[in-house]
Design an enzyme around this catalytic site. Structure first.
Site, PDB file in Angstrom:
ATOM      1  N   GLU A 275      34.097  18.169   9.569  1.00 40.33           N
ATOM      2  CA  GLU A 275      34.464  19.476  10.111  1.00 40.33           C
ATOM      3  C   GLU A 275      33.636  20.461   9.219  1.00 40.33           C
ATOM      4  O   GLU A 275      33.904  21.360   8.617  1.00 40.33           O
ATOM      5  CB  GLU A 275      35.776  19.801   9.090  1.00 40.33           C
ATOM      6  CG  GLU A 275      37.048  18.932   9.728  1.00 40.33           C
ATOM      7  CD  GLU A 275      38.268  19.012   8.977  1.00 40.33           C
ATOM      8  OE1 GLU A 275      38.164  19.609   7.659  1.00 40.33           O
ATOM      9  OE2 GLU A 275      39.245  18.500   9.158  1.00 40.33           O
ATOM     10  N   GLY A 277      31.222  23.859   9.407  1.00 44.81           N
ATOM     11  CA  GLY A 277      31.146  25.346   9.845  1.00 44.81           C
ATOM     12  C   GLY A 277      29.978  26.004   9.835  1.00 44.81           C
ATOM     13  O   GLY A 277      29.065  25.930  10.525  1.00 44.81           O
ATOM     14  N   ARG A 314      30.466  38.806   1.384  1.00 44.48           N
ATOM     15  CA  ARG A 314      30.285  37.583   0.609  1.00 44.48           C
ATOM     16  C   ARG A 314      29.293  38.254  -0.384  1.00 44.48           C
ATOM     17  O   ARG A 314      29.777  37.716  -1.810  1.00 44.48           O
ATOM     18  CB  ARG A 314      29.431  36.801   1.532  1.00 44.48           C
ATOM     19  CG  ARG A 314      29.836  36.220   2.715  1.00 44.48           C
ATOM     20  CD  ARG A 314      29.189  34.933   3.413  1.00 44.48           C
ATOM     21  NE  ARG A 314      29.394  33.890   2.463  1.00 44.48           N
ATOM     22  CZ  ARG A 314      28.386  33.404   1.510  1.00 44.48           C
ATOM     23  NH1 ARG A 314      27.282  33.930   1.417  1.00 44.48           N
ATOM     24  NH2 ARG A 314      28.527  32.405   1.000  1.00 44.48           N
ATOM     25  N   CYS A 345      33.573  53.261  -0.478  1.00 47.54           N
ATOM     26  CA  CYS A 345      33.568  53.838  -1.684  1.00 47.54           C
ATOM     27  C   CYS A 345      34.038  52.627  -2.841  1.00 47.54           C
ATOM     28  O   CYS A 345      35.059  52.851  -3.305  1.00 47.54           O
ATOM     29  CB  CYS A 345      34.698  54.942  -1.778  1.00 47.54           C
ATOM     30  SG  CYS A 345      34.247  56.129  -0.206  1.00 47.54           S
TER      31      CYS A 345
HETATM   32  N1  LLP Z   1      37.352  21.970   6.314  1.00 42.82           N
HETATM   33  C1  LLP Z   1      38.201  22.630   5.633  1.00 42.82           C
HETATM   34  C2  LLP Z   1      39.563  21.916   5.327  1.00 42.82           C
HETATM   35  C3  LLP Z   1      37.860  23.745   4.728  1.00 42.82           C
HETATM   36  O1  LLP Z   1      38.516  24.442   4.027  1.00 42.82           O
HETATM   37  C4  LLP Z   1      36.653  24.327   5.304  1.00 42.82           C
HETATM   38  C5  LLP Z   1      36.121  25.558   4.595  1.00 42.82           C
HETATM   39  C6  LLP Z   1      35.768  23.607   6.310  1.00 42.82           C
HETATM   40  C7  LLP Z   1      36.086  22.507   6.816  1.00 42.82           C
HETATM   41  C8  LLP Z   1      34.347  24.071   6.463  1.00 42.82           C
HETATM   42  O2  LLP Z   1      33.386  24.245   5.506  1.00 42.82           O
HETATM   43  P1  LLP Z   1      31.879  24.647   5.746  1.00 42.82           P
HETATM   44  O3  LLP Z   1      31.112  23.445   6.338  1.00 42.82           O
HETATM   45  O4  LLP Z   1      31.849  25.745   6.520  1.00 42.82           O
HETATM   46  O5  LLP Z   1      31.547  24.747   4.389  1.00 42.82           O
HETATM   47  N2  LLP Z   1      34.232  32.072   2.645  1.00 42.82           N
HETATM   48  C9  LLP Z   1      33.349  31.285   1.978  1.00 42.82           C
HETATM   49  C10 LLP Z   1      33.535  29.634   2.513  1.00 42.82           C
HETATM   50  C11 LLP Z   1      34.785  29.008   2.261  1.00 42.82           C
HETATM   51  C12 LLP Z   1      35.090  27.876   2.949  1.00 42.82           C
HETATM   52  C13 LLP Z   1      36.510  27.438   3.241  1.00 42.82           C
HETATM   53  N3  LLP Z   1      36.651  25.923   3.547  1.00 42.82           N
HETATM   54  C14 LLP Z   1      31.984  31.592   1.963  1.00 42.82           C
HETATM   55  O6  LLP Z   1      31.769  32.638   2.447  1.00 42.82           O
HETATM   56  O7  LLP Z   1      31.104  31.173   1.357  1.00 42.82           O
END
Ligand code: LLP
Length: 419
Positions: A275, A277, A314, A345
């Site tokens: 999975e 992202g 971020r 602000c």
């Molecule tokens: N699968 C599950 C169950 C997840 O909770 C997440 C991310 C992913 C896959 C994807 O993870 P990736 O490959 O994108 O690392 N907002 C934070 C990142 C939060 C990630 C949450 N879960 C940031 O800006 O670094």
């Protein structure tokens, strides 16, 4: 910067001039490269070679429909964590059997939606959720395929807010609870335990936590097999890091090969899925912002830009480093250290601190690696309009989300008839 590069001192998106796009549509805006996204997706896919697998793109990283459609065309499935993300995947053309549903707090309405749409798998994160799913599925006279999300208690070595696989995190259940839930689900009529899922965190830059956790999960799969509970699907989550500054994350090849080698040693029959992202889209996006003002307080220099923490949170939330560069380089002005700040602000409203930049008022800056968790975490704080989003594909650019308008801001608000 996947799909973007400097040519003669000017940052370009393929053959297109970012300056021209900015002049045409205004700033700030996010810009993504279709080429960069496709290259990343296909490199990840190719890393599996002939090994059967599924890649479920984690929509939370960037949920724009155009990007989902692009990934769908490339053969991606989708990992969703809300009814909204599920609807987005379907709207972008994904077939239900390519959607998996993760998340600790699925509402009854979201479970009903998942059952109605017949998505491929619901990842269960607690006993209470298992019971809720059984009740919903029984009411709808259906059987739901499930995986149980196990928390392998491994330190992903990442920021504490984005680490998910430690036992103090809210995600998943421990191995003993998982075994109890698998046994329980065998006795439930309307759920069918077919898989096991885990995800240990995000922006992971070493292989060790992946290797540790897969070993723990495979041992659990063996224990389950001994108990007469065969597991067919293994969902390894996402989390592979990218380079924001000087990180050296494993390549797709190294990441996939090391996991597949361990799995296939004894568990070659398992259906594997991941999975990702950030690793697909993070480096294929930029936030383009214009310098509104340069100001100096005592001896501190500020570049006040037209993007802010509401557009990109971020840096404020995780103290994350995002590289900021001039869209036009090599001009004959002296570089200075600036804090790049927005109009919101709050003192936390910065995109970067102490950045050496050679800029004038009115110049464009690019915040790099802004494809993931940037627009998706934006808000209207300070009643700011969310930026436009642009996709560059084949030497053309498409607006894939219009800049918000003041009417959008007020659209859902109601002033009662006070007496
Ligand atoms: N699968 C599950 C169950 C997840 O909770 C997440 C991310 C992913 C896959 C994807 O993870 P990736 O490959 O994108 O690392 N907002 C934070 C990142 C939060 C990630 C949450 N879960 C940031 O800006 O670094």
């Amino acid at each position: 910067m996947d799909g973007f590069a400097y040519e003669s001192g000017e940052l370009r998106a393929g053959k297109l001039s970012i300056i021209d796009i900015a002049n045409e549509i205004g700033t700030p805006f996010y810009i993504y490269s279709a080429q960069g996204i496709s290259d990343n997706f296909l490199a990840l896919k190719n890393a599996f070679g002939n090994r059967r697998h599924h890649i479920h793109y984690a929509i939370k990283a960037n949920p724009n429909l155009a990007l989902l459609a692009l990934l769908n065309n490339l053969g991606a499935g989708f990992d969703v964590v809300s009814g909204g993300e599920m609807m987005r995947a379907l709207k972008a053309g994904a077939s239900a059997e390519k959607i998996v549903f993760s998340g600790v707090g699925k509402s009854e309405a979201e479970i009903d939606l998942a059952l109605n749409e017949k998505i491929s798998c619901i990842n269960i994160e607690s006993e209470a959720e298992l019971e809720r799913l059984q009740a919903c599925a029984a009411r709808m006279n259906m059987t739901a395929d499930i995986a149980i999300r196990v928390n392998p208690d491994v330190d992903a070595g990442t920021h504490e807010y984005i680490s998910t696989g430690l036992k103090e995190n809210k995600f998943g259940v421990d191995s003993d609870t998982a075994i109890r839930l698998y046994r329980k689900s065998q006795s439930l009529k309307n759920v069918n335990p077919v898989g096991i899922a885990y995800h240990i965190g995000s922006q992971i830059t070493t292989l060790a936590p992946y290797v540790d956790s897969i070993k723990k999960i495979l041992a659990l799969i063996d224990r389950l097999a001994d108990l007469g509970i065969p597991i067919k699907h293994l969902d390894m989550g996402g989390g592979l890091g990218i380079r924001y500054k000087d990180e050296t994350p494993p390549t797709f090849e190294a990441y996939v090969q090391s996991l597949v080698a361990i799995v296939d040693e004894k568990h070659g029959n398992l259906n594997l899925s991941i999975e990702p992202g950030r690793s697909i889209i993070g480096n294929a996006g930029l936030l383009i912002t214009r310098v509104e003002y340069l100001k100096t307080n005592n001896d501190k220099h500020f570049a006040v830009v037209d993007a802010a923490m509401n557009d990109l949170i971020r840096p404020a939330l995780y103290s994350a480093w995002m590289t900021i560069s001039e869209v036009t380089k090599n001009r004959n002005i002296p570089a200075q250290d600036y804090d790049v700040v927005g109009p919101v602000c709050e003192s936390a409203d910065f995109l970067g601190k102490n950045r050496l930049l050679a800029i004038h008022q009115g110049d464009l800056l690019a915040v790099q690696s802004s494809g993931a968790y940037s627009m998706s975490m934006s808000s209207n704080y300070n009643s700011r309009l969310r930026p436009a989003e642009v996709l560059v594909d084949n030497e053309r650019f498409y607006i894939i989300r219009e800049r918000e308008t003041y009417d959008d801001l007020f659209a859902r608000e109601i002033i009662p008839e006070f007496d």
